[in-house]
Write an enzyme that holds these catalytic residues in place. Structure first.
Site, PDB file in Angstrom:
ATOM      1  N   ASP A 234     -23.581 -10.023 -35.589  1.00  0.00           N
ATOM      2  CA  ASP A 234     -22.692  -8.867 -35.825  1.00  0.00           C
ATOM      3  C   ASP A 234     -21.223  -9.203 -35.595  1.00  0.00           C
ATOM      4  O   ASP A 234     -20.345  -8.486 -36.088  1.00  0.00           O
ATOM      5  CB  ASP A 234     -23.079  -7.698 -34.907  1.00  0.00           C
TER       6      ASP A 234
ATOM      7  N   ASN B 249     -10.255   3.140 -27.288  1.00  0.00           N
ATOM      8  CA  ASN B 249     -11.544   3.325 -26.606  1.00  0.00           C
ATOM      9  C   ASN B 249     -12.587   2.370 -27.181  1.00  0.00           C
ATOM     10  O   ASN B 249     -13.759   2.719 -27.297  1.00  0.00           O
ATOM     11  CB  ASN B 249     -12.026   4.772 -26.690  1.00  0.00           C
TER      12      ASN B 249
ATOM     13  N   ASP C 108      -7.117   0.089  -3.600  1.00  0.00           N
ATOM     14  CA  ASP C 108      -8.166   1.113  -3.711  1.00  0.00           C
ATOM     15  C   ASP C 108      -8.985   0.954  -4.997  1.00  0.00           C
ATOM     16  O   ASP C 108      -9.625   1.886  -5.450  1.00  0.00           O
ATOM     17  CB  ASP C 108      -7.526   2.501  -3.655  1.00  0.00           C
TER      18      ASP C 108
ATOM     19  N   GLU D 122       0.834  -1.217   0.000  1.00  0.00           N
ATOM     20  CA  GLU D 122       0.000   0.000   0.000  1.00  0.00           C
ATOM     21  C   GLU D 122       0.865   1.262   0.000  1.00  0.00           C
ATOM     22  O   GLU D 122       1.789   1.415   0.794  1.00  0.00           O
ATOM     23  CB  GLU D 122      -0.994   0.036   1.176  1.00  0.00           C
ATOM     24  N   ASN D 123       0.518   2.119  -0.951  1.00  0.00           N
ATOM     25  CA  ASN D 123       1.296   3.333  -1.221  1.00  0.00           C
ATOM     26  C   ASN D 123       2.744   2.996  -1.553  1.00  0.00           C
ATOM     27  O   ASN D 123       3.654   3.778  -1.269  1.00  0.00           O
ATOM     28  CB  ASN D 123       1.214   4.339  -0.066  1.00  0.00           C
TER      29      ASN D 123
ATOM     30  N   HIS E   4      -7.816  -1.200 -31.821  1.00  0.00           N
ATOM     31  CA  HIS E   4      -8.929  -0.586 -31.105  1.00  0.00           C
ATOM     32  C   HIS E   4      -8.389   0.545 -30.250  1.00  0.00           C
ATOM     33  O   HIS E   4      -7.248   0.502 -29.768  1.00  0.00           O
ATOM     34  CB  HIS E   4      -9.691  -1.611 -30.254  1.00  0.00           C
TER      35      HIS E   4
ATOM     36  N   ASP F 138      -3.031  -3.439 -28.905  1.00  0.00           N
ATOM     37  CA  ASP F 138      -4.329  -2.976 -29.419  1.00  0.00           C
ATOM     38  C   ASP F 138      -4.597  -3.506 -30.831  1.00  0.00           C
ATOM     39  O   ASP F 138      -5.748  -3.511 -31.284  1.00  0.00           O
ATOM     40  CB  ASP F 138      -4.379  -1.441 -29.480  1.00  0.00           C
TER      41      ASP F 138
HETATM   42  O1  AHR Z   1     -23.976  -2.466 -38.252  1.00  0.00           O
HETATM   43  C1  AHR Z   1     -25.318  -2.626 -38.704  1.00  0.00           C
HETATM   44  C2  AHR Z   1     -26.277  -2.856 -37.569  1.00  0.00           C
HETATM   45  O2  AHR Z   1     -26.260  -1.778 -36.661  1.00  0.00           O
HETATM   46  C3  AHR Z   1     -26.036  -4.021 -36.689  1.00  0.00           C
HETATM   47  O3  AHR Z   1     -26.363  -5.245 -37.282  1.00  0.00           O
HETATM   48  C4  AHR Z   1     -26.927  -3.718 -35.541  1.00  0.00           C
HETATM   49  O4  AHR Z   1     -26.564  -4.424 -34.382  1.00  0.00           O
HETATM   50  C5  AHR Z   1     -26.791  -2.216 -35.397  1.00  0.00           C
HETATM   51  O5  AHR Z   1     -28.013  -1.638 -35.182  1.00  0.00           O
HETATM   52  O1  AHR Z   2      -9.594   0.265 -26.870  1.00  0.00           O
HETATM   53  C1  AHR Z   2      -9.358   0.187 -25.473  1.00  0.00           C
HETATM   54  C2  AHR Z   2      -8.174   1.017 -25.043  1.00  0.00           C
HETATM   55  O2  AHR Z   2      -8.387   2.380 -25.358  1.00  0.00           O
HETATM   56  C3  AHR Z   2      -6.884   0.729 -25.717  1.00  0.00           C
HETATM   57  O3  AHR Z   2      -6.245  -0.423 -25.263  1.00  0.00           O
HETATM   58  C4  AHR Z   2      -6.094   1.951 -25.400  1.00  0.00           C
HETATM   59  O4  AHR Z   2      -5.051   2.187 -26.318  1.00  0.00           O
HETATM   60  C5  AHR Z   2      -7.114   3.053 -25.420  1.00  0.00           C
HETATM   61  O5  AHR Z   2      -7.012   3.843 -24.297  1.00  0.00           O
HETATM   62  O1  AHR Z   3       0.605   0.484  -3.299  1.00  0.00           O
HETATM   63  C1  AHR Z   3       0.276   0.752  -4.622  1.00  0.00           C
HETATM   64  C2  AHR Z   3      -1.156   1.168  -4.770  1.00  0.00           C
HETATM   65  O2  AHR Z   3      -1.352   2.437  -4.193  1.00  0.00           O
HETATM   66  C3  AHR Z   3      -2.198   0.346  -4.091  1.00  0.00           C
HETATM   67  O3  AHR Z   3      -2.493  -0.884  -4.726  1.00  0.00           O
HETATM   68  C4  AHR Z   3      -3.376   1.250  -4.155  1.00  0.00           C
HETATM   69  O4  AHR Z   3      -4.327   1.012  -3.155  1.00  0.00           O
HETATM   70  C5  AHR Z   3      -2.760   2.641  -4.027  1.00  0.00           C
HETATM   71  O5  AHR Z   3      -3.204   3.450  -5.063  1.00  0.00           O
END
Ligand code: AHR
Ligand code: AHR
Ligand code: AHR
Length: 479
Positions: free
Chosen positions: A469, A400, A280, A204-205, A398, A417
């Site tokens: 999809d 986000n 945390d 911790e910390n 990817h 990614d």
């Molecule tokens: O990408 C086309 C369609 O958009 C997908 O089949 C559906 O899940 C979403 O509404």
């Molecule tokens: O796509 C999820 C995450 O979004 C990726 O791993 C990271 O590069 C971005 O923050």
């Molecule tokens: O000790 C490292 C990290 O510090 C702990 O896992 C977390 O609780 C705090 O942010």
């Protein structure tokens, strides 16, 4: 004998024993973990094939056939019911509803033990497990030990991929309120030699590699695919030990007095158990957990040596991440199969990855925009990356959770990614899974490309139409 039999014989019994891959007592026949499938929300327990044996992965495969599965509970085999559940919101919120952390995919970490298939717990950023209502774990300055078998190649520098003792409040209550195994290349607190990843103790910390809160060069960077990490502590004494989980013995990276910085001697342990997160609920880290235990009492080095020998004898080995492999070097088209959309192919318009209607009579530019070269996975060589035919050096990644076409910047984050594994299509054809977020798959939604989970917080995670999809026919490219 199994790890918890060895600890028991040594007078330091397990008070928590978690393993999705195998039983950790010779006589254990109970459930190892619970999974929940996306198709109907029902759950199933996965147990060992025989007393003390490897998990029944075939039972999981059949329960999860043509749908998705998450690991909902990692059962405690010690009899104390110290099970691990989806971690709740703490000082930090997780990405799931109500600030909970995400649950792990059940298929992100396949391995074999003595040739038998089993699944580990693949922790993506945002994933975590916890139990704040524990029985028998160390509190205050009580002695304890713990080990975990991890994937030494799956880590990052975020806080904190941990397994062990933490706060019952899910918040940082001060120095010495944790004692957990940490694995990764975080450099905010301590470090070891080289550039990591390292085994450290999260007290911790601070992530400690030795007595000093800074660098301990006796704590090595780890290169093992399977790694055994151990942490143990008792009044004014603690140790950090590790070794290759697939062969050989343990080494001691540190054994000595508690840190002299205030708060760590005596310790103020609270006894909650965490996996994949910090005390945390810091949840940006990633890693893979196969098995681990916590003990009551400070285990001897000789008991730990026999536990390591048992882990080696379990013969952890890798197995393919793909159930429907692709051919590296092929140029492919990726055709949508959702009824009403099946004249569309995965394509790009600049950096945007979308689906577009393409045919043999389309213009050359569009044919190229919808053609991809299958490459060895930039972040994991067992899986794949998709390089644009018209923009060599740019890959589908990817960001986000939205698919984008970006130039490879050679960072670890980009490569991960841009890495995807291929499995039998949930409806038909192939389903393409994010390596780093194995609960998420290539999906088109409103004709835009995402990595999506089967139900979840984003609109593109909608369970409606999910199987169609995420099912694509990978065929010959247009260009
Ligand atoms: O990408 C086309 C369609 O958009 C997908 O089949 C559906 O899940 C979403 O509404
Ligand atoms: O796509 C999820 C995450 O979004 C990726 O791993 C990271 O590069 C971005 O923050
Ligand atoms: O000790 C490292 C990290 O510090 C702990 O896992 C977390 O609780 C705090 O942010």
């Amino acid at each position: 004998a199994a790890p918890c039999d060895l600890y028991k014989n040594g007078g330091t019994p397990c008070v928590a024993a978690h393993g999705t891959t195998r039983a950790l007592y010779d006589a254990y026949t109970g459930p190892l973990y619970q999974i929940k499938r996306g198709s109907d929300g029902t759950t199933a327990d996965i147990s060992p094939l025989s007393a003390g044996g490897v998990a029944n992965a075939a039972a999981q495969d059949s329960f999860c056939k043509s749908t998705t599965c998450l690991i909902t509970i990692i059962y405690d085999q010690s009899g104390r019911a110290n099970h691990l559940y989806q971690a709740p919101k703490g000082a930090f919120s997780g990405p799931d509803v109500n600030g909970n952390d995400n649950l792990a995919s059940a298929i992100g970490a396949p391995v074999t033990l003595n040739g038998k298939k089993a699944y580990g717990v693949f922790v993506s950023p945002g994933t975590g497990y916890r139990n704040d209502e524990v029985s028998g774990t160390a509190t205050g300055d009580q002695p304890e030990g713990m080990y975990a078998v991890l994937d030494g190649t799956h880590y990052n520098d975020a806080c904190c991929f941990d397994y062990g003792n933490a706060e019952v409040s899910n918040t940082d209550t001060g120095n010495g309120h944790m004692e957990a195994i940490y694995y990764g290349n975080n450099t905010i607190w301590g470090t070891g030699s080289g550039s990591g990843p390292w085994l450290m103790a999260d007290l911790e910390n601070g992530l400690f590699s030795g007595q000093s809160p800074a660098q301990n060069t006796a704590d090595p960077s780890i290169y093992n695919r399977f790694f055994t990490g151990m942490v143990k502590g008792k009044p004014n004494q603690w140790a950090l030990r590790g070794g290759n989980a697939a062969s050989g013995a343990l080494s001691t990276y540190y054994s000595g007095a508690r840190p002299t910085v205030g708060g760590y001697n005596p310790m103020s342990l609270e006894g909650a158990i965490i996996l994949g997160i910090g005390g945390d609920n810091s949840n940006g880290a990633q890693g893979t957990f196969y098995e681990g235990v916590m003990t009551s009492g400070y285990p001897s080095d000789s008991v730990e040596a026999s536990v390591q020998a048992n882990i080696v004898a379990a013969k952890y080995a890798t197995t393919s991440l793909n159930t429907a492999p692709l051919t590296v070097g092929n140029k492919v088209s990726i055709k949508v199969t959702t009824p009403g959309y099946d004249t569309r192919y995965l394509a790009h318009s600049g950096a945007t990855v979308n689906t577009q209607v393409v045919s043999s009579s389309s213009a050359t530019a569009l044919k190229q925009q919808s053609s991809w070269t299958v490459r060895t996975g930039l972040g994991n060589s067992d899986c794949y990356s998709f390089e644009s035919v018209d923009t060599p050096g740019s890959f589908i990644r990817h960001y986000n959770f939205v698919l984008q076409l970006n130039k490879n910047d050679n960072t670890k984050a980009f490569k991960e990614d841009a890495t995807f594994c291929s499995q039998t299509g949930l409806a038909t054809g192939n389903t393409i899974r994010s390596w780093s977020y194995p609960a998420k798959f290539f999906r088109h939604y409103n004709n835009v490309g995402y990595i999506a989970s089967n139900g979840g917080v984003h609109d593109f995670d909608s369970a409606t139409g999910f199987n169609n999809d995420v099912s694509f026919v990978v065929g010959t490219s247009f260009a």
